[in-house]
Design a protein around this motif. Structure first.
Motif, PDB file in Angstrom:
ATOM      1  N   THR A  74       0.810  -1.224   0.000  1.00  0.00           N
ATOM      2  CA  THR A  74       0.000   0.000   0.000  1.00  0.00           C
ATOM      3  C   THR A  74       0.842   1.272   0.000  1.00  0.00           C
ATOM      4  OG1 THR A  74      -0.076   0.236   2.385  1.00  0.00           O
ATOM      5  CG2 THR A  74      -1.731  -1.207   1.386  1.00  0.00           C
ATOM      6  N   THR A  75       0.228   2.327  -0.505  1.00  0.00           N
ATOM      7  CA  THR A  75       0.853   3.638  -0.475  1.00  0.00           C
ATOM      8  C   THR A  75       1.094   4.092   0.947  1.00  0.00           C
ATOM      9  OG1 THR A  75      -0.354   4.207  -2.477  1.00  0.00           O
ATOM     10  CG2 THR A  75       0.604   6.026  -1.255  1.00  0.00           C
ATOM     11  N   ASN A 121       3.118  -2.020  -4.543  1.00  0.00           N
ATOM     12  CA  ASN A 121       2.066  -1.028  -4.772  1.00  0.00           C
ATOM     13  C   ASN A 121       2.289  -0.278  -6.079  1.00  0.00           C
ATOM     14  OD1 ASN A 121      -0.147   0.806  -3.824  1.00  0.00           O
ATOM     15  ND2 ASN A 121       1.534   2.283  -3.958  1.00  0.00           N
ATOM     16  N   LYS A 130      -0.492  -3.173 -10.749  1.00  0.00           N
ATOM     17  CA  LYS A 130      -1.406  -2.660  -9.721  1.00  0.00           C
ATOM     18  C   LYS A 130      -1.803  -1.219 -10.016  1.00  0.00           C
ATOM     19  CE  LYS A 130      -2.226  -2.829  -4.780  1.00  0.00           C
ATOM     20  NZ  LYS A 130      -1.954  -1.548  -4.122  1.00  0.00           N
TER      21      LYS A 130
END
Lengths: 392, 392, 392, 392
Positions: free
Chosen positions: C148-149, C168, C173
């Motif tokens: 994830t960011t 990510n 993605k």
């Protein structure tokens, strides 16, 4: 009988056989029937054709009939649509041809008189004028084809002594031509003339019948913000369901940057409407009539030509641009044939209809307006599916 | 008269007035007419309603009639569609209600008998069975509304002693409901049940009438590679013009990963077709009949339930998945009301039609099937445009 | 080590093997790798997984690892996302699991502490908290995956003693998930909650990054009149080219009927904005943060629940409806897994990344944030193309 | 200095001021800056322009600079793109111009030499050749603008003694021009040349970068069945999510009826591929290079011209049609300017960049490739939004 009246017989030499081969290649359905019909023996059959005279559809059709022995005479149904090379080429093949681009209304009537003088037994008409001219023939012609709404309207009230087969109302034409062909041609013509794209532009389509639907759908697919105005509220709700903004005419005029009429009625945009548009609005027509926009009133306002097909009109403090002087944009301002694959179906409709009148039309068929034979339409559509659809 | 026959009167307490307020809020057209009609004096009018009984549309409509003094009796036109909370709520407001979810066919017939026993003067019917039950009433009922094709078919051959107003064929219903509503509901239900998107998936739509068109258009907009099969070749050409691949049924079965029937006919996908699909194909129905797919034959193949609404069938070496056991997917597998804004129009059609029968129907109207009054339809559509369309 | 902390071990019995088979069937890419990996010998490998715990993706992945001999411990990365049946099922298979739906923040932290106590050698993290908890492990863990960011942001400033592979930012993605998945899920959830379609509705999308683009494109395909507002003028021009109306925020608020935030920033719609919306506007959030809309201010206005996921707020004379209390609508109000075919890619990314760390990661790899191995991504994408693309 | 070398100075008389007014009208952004800059005092500034010389963009730009007192010399960057009327017109306004349509390569080089001889202080270059020619100027030129990827590639390895501002890579160009402009122009050119629509046609787009994406999206919107082939599997998955069928090159060649290359690489379609196409396939190129298709090999096969821009090649038993001899179709076969509203942005980029180099460029700017000033791009984009976006 009178010889052909055309622009210049020498133009026949300009026909490029390779180009003709291309037009045949992209019209496989009618080409299929043309090659079958060319081999038949139709000597003694006399056919008058009254329609557009162009290279792409007309020439392969009439050559096939000619080759089968049909005696064909052609007249142009429109003072502007004739390709003079096509006319010369047909004449060079021994077909009498009457018509040229830019002829006068008087010449047009004279040509109609000359085609009438041919005393044809069968008619292939666009616009009803040929059938009308033949009303007094004795014995009556054996059968006629008619392609247009205006032709049907012209003939509707008349006491027809022969059967006229209406192929304007067949699903193959109604569901495809108006619905797709106009929209497909109008926006390329718009970009050709103006240099502009549709991305993010607010476009107002006035009239949401099949023509308007096609124009709106295509504009939306090209990135426009499409607004629709129609007097029928059910059509307005339909427009909303197709992702268009349904607006009253006044609101649409006040908001949109491009306005196109597609109603089929005259006088849709009159002085009171044209005064309401935003400064710089581009206005054009894609409906059946060349008078959906009040061009007479516009002609009395100060105006100047900007470039080919663009006129600027001053309306008080405002100004607007009218394309193609209010004529149908896709016909007036397009520089090339398009939709040849769609028209292929209609050439086949004419060819098969003519052959059916020659060979199969019941002897006791009633005179008057008749539906085009459904089994022929179905055969053409099925061939189209075999050629174009399916996987292959 | 018999008291209500419903699941449980106590369920009325579950009605959430806020939720009802939401359903009224998203149905502004019918709400407009409901509030007008609620204020009128319709005491002495006796109306039998035979239709779906749900919270979203039915309750606001019948409450308005009740408030105006109409004596209303309701029966459920479908053994499965009743919301028992809605039924209990209507009963709690003094309306007699006959129907519950999951009732037997015998109970269904008994309910119809009880509603017939009410001796209504006006009918609001879905499916024709109510009108049929009232054929023998003396004096005849004064007027009836009918909403469905199957109802019209049922009544078509009968000698009707009273006028039945057909609102199934009005453009507002024909051009919108089938064309947009099914497609709009079917694909969310598909994703809800399968967990899958449509991106890049080869989808075969069998049948390209309005329902099929809507399903195909929506699937294409969701990223599918849409294939269409229809027996009518003109429809096949139409499908090509809408960006779909027109295929023969066999070819479509051999290529596609998702297959949906939308023909309106029974037995469209039979053993010989189901044997041809690719292994793992997902098959479902969105047509009018629950028997477009031969579920009897499938039931005789080895099968197992995968999860809610997904059954896996073994067909020789192959297998396929059937959704919702062949019932209409958007009705069977959707977990929530959708398209309330579209149905709003139809609630208004019923309300205005009932009020018109009460107030304005000519005394000398002919018995038999009649068109729904066009001016009412137009008024509703115009109100829809005022509310939803236009800029504001 | 502590035993599992889950809602109820007995829930494991609710797992339906057929349903699991469906989830495997619609995830052929990760299933391919899961079946390969299950056959390997990874005894002695110790992996901590910190992520969502659901049936559809998680269970097949961890079971394959378990079967290969990996010692797996799982913790839930979100207090609300756990499927307690999935957690119980994993526990029943001998995997320690920490997490349940609706746990407190204190329990969440305690679970993180317990997973840290496992002393894993490899991490599979979502959100960075697991990697952060393991910063002090000696010797350092051998490798970690981060999805994830926000996880990357959390770890960016830290002195990482082990490599963290960022998946990510991989094109697979970045170019797919945000761009397509949110838009694909948000509008079905909207219709599920409100009962409304998008046809002809004026929708304002605030923020035109990948998420906003996907939401806008899908809304336009569903028939909406899409407006876009973004601070970056180049994005505004892009929006126009995608057929959206580019508007300033104030203008958009004044004109649109549905407003969705998709900026990734907090406090995008504040009091001054919420006061400007049209009466009855429906507002919701689809961005990364649950606080793009100022729900604290709204909470101080008079409000009431209309139905599940719809709250009505009074703002002076006006009112608006907020969906899902400002949480991400597609997550909060969807009633079913969707996009399983898209997520299939990401399960494969994790599985292959884990196996690569076990088998192939260079001994001398540098600690710190590293790109996810490009050849693995490419392999997964190529398998996806073989399975889903191409003709077959 | 040498006088202008142009086709014919008398052509200047053909310029129609009204047509010029139209081009200004549809380019409001650059017109805004042109009118500002025309009022400044730039006497003593010496600028060499090396680019396309056409009426629509070039003339208003250089006239504004000329009016401000800039000494401008123009050379044509392409042997075919010059509008000789535009060149004559510029010359008639006192600007030296070097170039004409159809000049030889030797003339091209001679023109470049002559523009170099001008000893400009500032350069506005397309293709890098002007900057390269000026590498040896002493003192170095003060600054240059470069518009193209190929120009940047040419200059990348060189030791540049002056700053070159790259406006090829700014989002305003990258995200719009390739992505939208080519696709928007290519299909109208296709229909113009062939007479065919895209409805239901299987189209293969080779290469799915921004150019390919735009071509594919537009084709799908025009009703085509779009197939995509790209070596990057992530792009293939993207294509599926945009509703295209992702296929291997061989499969695409075997199935599609229209094939377009858009890769940016040479030799994409070679003998082995061209032998595989279906008989009658239409092939064309829309990529950056004129050699994506192996036209040398094709030239050795039997071939004939069908009509303007269509060549038929025999390949063994098969045949295919190549459009525009493999050149970029939208440039080679379009008969009119299009996308003037999009190019308006880029004229503004050049104008503002030139004025910034004159007025604001820091004295200590580093030589070498530099990004185009971001604040200028932002200002132009913001003006575009004010003019085109928003409600008004």
């Amino acid at each position: 009988m009178e010889p052909s009246r055309i622009k210049n017989p020498d133009l026949a030499a300009l026909v490029d056989e390779n180009e003709m081969a291309w037009y045949r290649y992209v019209a496989p359905i009618s080409e299929h029937y043309a090659s079958l019909i060319a081999k038949r023996d139709y000597r003694g059959k006399r056919l008058a054709y009254w329609g557009h005279i162009v290279l792409e559809n007309t020439i392969p059709m009439v050559l096939a009939l000619k080759q089968a022995g049909v005696e064909v005479v052609m007249g142009a149904c429109n003072v502007d649509s004739t390709n003079d090379v096509a006319a010369a080429y047909a004449a060079s093949q021994g077909i009498r041809v009457y018509g040229w681009r830019g002829m006068s209304q008087a010449d047009y009537q004279e040509n109609l008189r000359l085609v009438r003088a041919f005393e044809a037994d069968y008619l292939c008409d666009m616009g009803g004028e040929l059938s009308e001219a033949y009303l007094d023939r004795q014995p009556p012609v054996k059968g006629a084809l008619e392609a247009t709404t205006s032709g049907l309207n012209l003939l509707k009230g008349r006491d027809l002594p022969f059967p006229v087969f209406d192929w304007n109302s067949i699903p193959l034409k109604e569901r495809l031509e108006n619905r797709f062909h106009v929209g497909d041609g109008v926006w390329p013509a718009f970009s050709h003339v103006t240099g502009l794209g549709l991305f993010g532009r607010r476009v107002l389509v006035i009239g949401y019948g099949p023509v308007g639907k096609g124009i709106a759908e295509r504009a939306r697919n090209l990135g426009a913000l499409v607004h629709v105005s129609d007097l029928d509220p059910v059509k307005m709700i339909e427009a909303r369901h197709h992702g268009c903004e349904a607006v009253g005419l006044e609101e649409g005029l006040a908001r949109c940057q491009v306005i196109v009429t597609a109603t089929g009625f005259e006088g849709v945009l009159r002085e009171e409407h044209l005064r309401q548009v935003r400064p710089g609005t581009i206005v054009f027509n894609a409906g059946h009539s060349n008078r959906e926009i009040d061009i007479d009133w516009l002609a009395r306002q100060p105006h100047q030509r900007m470039k080919a097909h663009i006129e600027r009109y001053e309306i008080g403090e405002k100004f607007l641009f009218l394309l193609a002087k209010g004529s149908l944009l896709n016909l007036a301002a397009s520089d090339s044939a398009h939709g040849l694959d769609l028209f292929d179906h209609y050439t086949a409709v004419m060819l098969l209809g003519i052959a059916w009148m020659f060979d199969e039309m019941p002897a006791d068929i009633r005179p008057g307006l008749q539906p085009y034979p459904a089994h022929l339409e179905r055969e053409i559509a099925a061939l189209s599916v075999r050629i174009h659809g399916g996987g292959g």
